[in-house]
Structures are given as structure tokens and as C-alpha cells.
Design a protein around this motif. Sequence first.
Motif, PDB file in Angstrom:
ATOM      1  N   LEU A  52      80.807  37.863 -18.408  1.00 11.71           N
ATOM      2  CA  LEU A  52      79.908  39.012 -18.472  1.00 11.71           C
ATOM      3  C   LEU A  52      80.064  39.811 -19.762  1.00 11.71           C
ATOM      4  N   GLN A  53      81.094  39.529 -20.537  1.00 17.19           N
ATOM      5  CA  GLN A  53      81.271  40.219 -21.814  1.00 17.19           C
ATOM      6  C   GLN A  53      80.525  39.496 -22.928  1.00 17.19           C
ATOM      7  N   SER A  54      80.670  38.190 -22.997  1.00 17.86           N
ATOM      8  CA  SER A  54      80.072  37.428 -24.093  1.00 17.86           C
ATOM      9  C   SER A  54      78.732  36.791 -23.730  1.00 17.86           C
ATOM     10  N   GLY A  55      78.467  36.610 -22.434  1.00 22.77           N
ATOM     11  CA  GLY A  55      77.266  35.920 -22.011  1.00 22.77           C
ATOM     12  C   GLY A  55      77.407  34.412 -22.006  1.00 22.77           C
ATOM     13  N   LYS A  56      78.585  33.890 -22.351  1.00 25.61           N
ATOM     14  CA  LYS A  56      78.766  32.440 -22.345  1.00 25.61           C
ATOM     15  C   LYS A  56      78.774  31.932 -20.908  1.00 25.61           C
ATOM     16  N   TYR A  57      78.117  30.790 -20.698  1.00 28.14           N
ATOM     17  CA  TYR A  57      78.062  30.228 -19.348  1.00 28.14           C
ATOM     18  C   TYR A  57      78.469  28.761 -19.352  1.00 28.14           C
ATOM     19  N   HIS A  58      78.953  28.319 -18.202  1.00 24.04           N
ATOM     20  CA  HIS A  58      79.188  26.911 -17.902  1.00 24.04           C
ATOM     21  C   HIS A  58      78.279  26.578 -16.718  1.00 24.04           C
ATOM     22  N   LEU A  59      77.511  25.505 -16.873  1.00 25.28           N
ATOM     23  CA  LEU A  59      76.493  25.177 -15.874  1.00 25.28           C
ATOM     24  C   LEU A  59      76.640  23.741 -15.407  1.00 25.28           C
ATOM     25  N   ILE A  60      76.739  23.574 -14.095  1.00 23.67           N
ATOM     26  CA  ILE A  60      76.631  22.251 -13.479  1.00 23.67           C
ATOM     27  C   ILE A  60      75.325  22.248 -12.696  1.00 23.67           C
ATOM     28  N   GLU A  61      74.390  21.423 -13.115  1.00 29.66           N
ATOM     29  CA  GLU A  61      73.090  21.403 -12.443  1.00 29.66           C
ATOM     30  C   GLU A  61      72.702  19.986 -12.069  1.00 29.66           C
ATOM     31  N   LYS A  62      71.896  19.895 -11.028  1.00 29.45           N
ATOM     32  CA  LYS A  62      71.344  18.625 -10.586  1.00 29.45           C
ATOM     33  C   LYS A  62      69.831  18.715 -10.654  1.00 29.45           C
ATOM     34  N   ARG A  63      69.239  17.641 -11.135  1.00 28.49           N
ATOM     35  CA  ARG A  63      67.781  17.613 -11.192  1.00 28.49           C
ATOM     36  C   ARG A  63      67.198  17.487  -9.785  1.00 28.49           C
ATOM     37  N   ILE A  64      66.037  18.075  -9.594  1.00 31.33           N
ATOM     38  CA  ILE A  64      65.328  17.911  -8.333  1.00 31.33           C
ATOM     39  C   ILE A  64      64.127  17.004  -8.564  1.00 31.33           C
ATOM     40  N   LYS A  65      63.728  16.297  -7.512  1.00 32.18           N
ATOM     41  CA  LYS A  65      62.569  15.406  -7.594  1.00 32.18           C
ATOM     42  C   LYS A  65      61.349  16.119  -7.030  1.00 32.18           C
ATOM     43  N   TYR A  66      60.297  16.150  -7.835  1.00 30.60           N
ATOM     44  CA  TYR A  66      59.058  16.818  -7.412  1.00 30.60           C
ATOM     45  C   TYR A  66      57.872  16.035  -7.970  1.00 30.60           C
ATOM     46  N   ASN A  67      56.989  15.593  -7.067  1.00 32.57           N
ATOM     47  CA  ASN A  67      55.810  14.811  -7.450  1.00 32.57           C
ATOM     48  C   ASN A  67      56.185  13.589  -8.289  1.00 32.57           C
ATOM     49  N   GLY A  68      57.295  12.950  -7.927  1.00 36.90           N
ATOM     50  CA  GLY A  68      57.709  11.738  -8.616  1.00 36.90           C
ATOM     51  C   GLY A  68      58.448  11.952  -9.911  1.00 36.90           C
ATOM     52  N   ALA A  69      58.590  13.205 -10.343  1.00 37.94           N
ATOM     53  CA  ALA A  69      59.292  13.509 -11.592  1.00 37.94           C
ATOM     54  C   ALA A  69      60.591  14.239 -11.287  1.00 37.94           C
ATOM     55  N   PHE A  70      61.565  14.096 -12.192  1.00 35.36           N
ATOM     56  CA  PHE A  70      62.839  14.787 -12.034  1.00 35.36           C
ATOM     57  C   PHE A  70      62.888  15.987 -12.974  1.00 35.36           C
ATOM     58  N   LEU A  71      63.232  17.139 -12.424  1.00 36.86           N
ATOM     59  CA  LEU A  71      63.182  18.392 -13.176  1.00 36.86           C
ATOM     60  C   LEU A  71      64.561  19.040 -13.251  1.00 36.86           C
ATOM     61  N   ASN A  72      64.907  19.536 -14.446  1.00 33.52           N
ATOM     62  CA  ASN A  72      66.088  20.393 -14.596  1.00 33.52           C
ATOM     63  C   ASN A  72      65.658  21.827 -14.263  1.00 33.52           C
ATOM     64  N   TYR A  73      65.424  22.050 -12.991  1.00 38.58           N
ATOM     65  CA  TYR A  73      64.825  23.321 -12.585  1.00 38.58           C
ATOM     66  C   TYR A  73      65.719  24.520 -12.881  1.00 38.58           C
ATOM     67  N   PHE A  74      67.039  24.318 -12.818  1.00 37.69           N
ATOM     68  CA  PHE A  74      67.946  25.460 -12.952  1.00 37.69           C
ATOM     69  C   PHE A  74      67.915  26.004 -14.382  1.00 37.69           C
ATOM     70  N   SER A  75      68.142  25.129 -15.359  1.00 38.22           N
ATOM     71  CA  SER A  75      68.176  25.611 -16.743  1.00 38.22           C
ATOM     72  C   SER A  75      66.775  25.911 -17.278  1.00 38.22           C
ATOM     73  N   ASP A  76      65.801  25.033 -16.973  1.00 40.72           N
ATOM     74  CA  ASP A  76      64.462  25.216 -17.538  1.00 40.72           C
ATOM     75  C   ASP A  76      63.721  26.402 -16.930  1.00 40.72           C
ATOM     76  N   ASN A  77      63.806  26.563 -15.612  1.00 42.12           N
ATOM     77  CA  ASN A  77      62.989  27.571 -14.942  1.00 42.12           C
ATOM     78  C   ASN A  77      63.773  28.825 -14.550  1.00 42.12           C
ATOM     79  N   LEU A  78      64.971  28.616 -13.991  1.00 42.76           N
ATOM     80  CA  LEU A  78      65.719  29.771 -13.506  1.00 42.76           C
ATOM     81  C   LEU A  78      66.390  30.525 -14.650  1.00 42.76           C
ATOM     82  N   LEU A  79      67.059  29.786 -15.536  1.00 43.34           N
ATOM     83  CA  LEU A  79      67.712  30.430 -16.689  1.00 43.34           C
ATOM     84  C   LEU A  79      66.770  30.576 -17.870  1.00 43.34           C
TER      85      LEU A  79
END
Length: 324
Positions: A151-178
Amino acid sequence: MDIYIKQAVLHQFTPDDTELVLSNQLLAITPKIEEYLRKKIERVYSDEAKTGFLANNSPFFEHAKGDLLEGSVQIAQLWKEEFVLSENQKTNDLLFVSYEKNGLEHFAFLRIALRESLVHIADNSESPLMLTQNNLPSAGSAPDEAIIINLQSGKYHLIEKRIKYNGAFLNYFSDNLLQEKPTISAKKSIQAVEKTAQKIADNFQQGDFQFQSKVKSAIFHHLEEDGELSPEKLANDLFDQNLTARLSFVDQLKDVVPETIRFDEIDTSRQLKKFENQKLSLSNGIELIVPNNIYQDAESVEFIQNDNGTYSILIKNIEDIKNQ
């Protein structure tokens, strides 16, 4: 790793009605719960984590920096809006944790998919085994997804899993949430180093088993000595006699790994263990495991290429042999 758990909140997502079961109070932290949370957080500081920095005006960062209970509800709702698109949903516990690491304030969001498990019911002699729902996995296993933020520097470590939607795999966490493009994990960066080095070596007719061993030795040496992997230093080690190959390696690797591979706050022991030995599988069925320091010592091991194109391996100065 010096981690002190301060506060925690537990919400739950159920796929049956795609709704959140939101808690209105902080979790009571017993010693067992503290140990569970701490071990889960420690598993996020791994070579599989992507890294980056959140800007001060990032909406996700703003929620993480505020009151834990209020911020957890807001993040959980934002997370649900993105995750609900997934085609394979399970019941998930959403754990939000405020903790200190080495005296600095941190925030963690852990998604943990719950399991079905058989339990032994002692007072039921006819059916002593019963299938139970909503079982947490062991403390030693990694979270299904997680982000931890300094919370001081803003540096993050992220473990994410892609989700499947309409036949495609999305990095929803980093692309949409973050709404971030984190650097790829150290593990995948090292895989890119190996793949790129082999490709360049093949182009210059150098891609034999000895070159593959050279790659492993170079990675091990730089991890052990520097705690990081520099494309330029690796190029000098791997292609010391070929300037064109050195430049090609650095240029092609930077398309995937644009910066030096650093292991800040990440335990390098897994990668060191992976590269500490040379593992050779011979065409006659013999398998050899040779420590790097011995592999590179001509007084201990010698590889001889015979006139007919075959190889001979000479192992020298053996004081004792044990049958294991």
C-alpha cells in the motif's frame, strides 16, 4: 517472511444464483486462521506471480487503501461482474486481508475455490462416510487467484487464471478488474529465455545437448550470484563467440521479456533447485544427474565426441560408489 495479519473479511460467491454472500463484520482471527491466511499469502510471493505497480488513482487501489470491510465489499462486487462471465463456475470464498510485511502495510485479495470432500461421521455406523460441501483446501496450497499490494509503493503480485467466455480465454482480472498490463511471471520469463536461446542456437547450428546444458548452467549461475537474469549477460555467456547470435538473442527475447528478470520478494529456491543439476537421458537407457559445479569441471566429467558421431562420457576421480 515476516507477515503479521491484522484484519480479514470473508465473502462468498455461489454459482447457483451468481450472487455474493457478503459479510457485515470482520473475521475473528484465531491462531489457526492466522496461520492459514499467512501461508496462503506467502504462496503468492512465487515465481508464478505477475508483477506491476498500481497508479495512485487506480479505482482498485483506492478501494484497497480504504477501510477493509467497506473496500472488500466494493472489490467483491466489481470482481463478480467480471467473473460471472466464466463458463465454469464453482463456489468461491473471497478473503480480504490487511497485513504488515516487514513493517509495511499490505492488502491481499484471495479467491479460493471450495471443494467437495468425504468425511467420517463417527456416530453413523451404517453410513460413516459423508460427502460435504464448502471445504477449504489445505493451507499449503496456492490460492486459485490472488493479488497482494504494497500500500506504500503500489507494487503488486498477481496470480490470475483466465476464464473461458464464448469460446475465448480472457485475462479478466488484469485486463478488466485492474485495467493493467503486468509483467509476465518469472517462471514464464525463464521459459522464454530457454526457448529463445534454443531457437537462436538452432539457427546457428549450435543447438545440441551441450548447448542446452550451457543454458541451464548460465541460468543457475546468474540466479545464484545475482538473484536476477539479464538478457545481455546471458547472451554474453551463451553466445560469447558470435556477435550476431548475441544481438539476435537479446532482440528476440525483449519482445517477450522487455526487462531484466528480477526476483524481488520472490523465493528463487524452486528455480535454483530446477537448474542446479544437469539431467541427461542417454540413447542406451542410462540417465545421469550431474550437479552443475561437477558438470563444468573437466577433471570430473568429460564428454568425448567419437569419429563416428557418437558420444562417450568419461567420469573421473570417483572415490566411492554406493548402490541406492
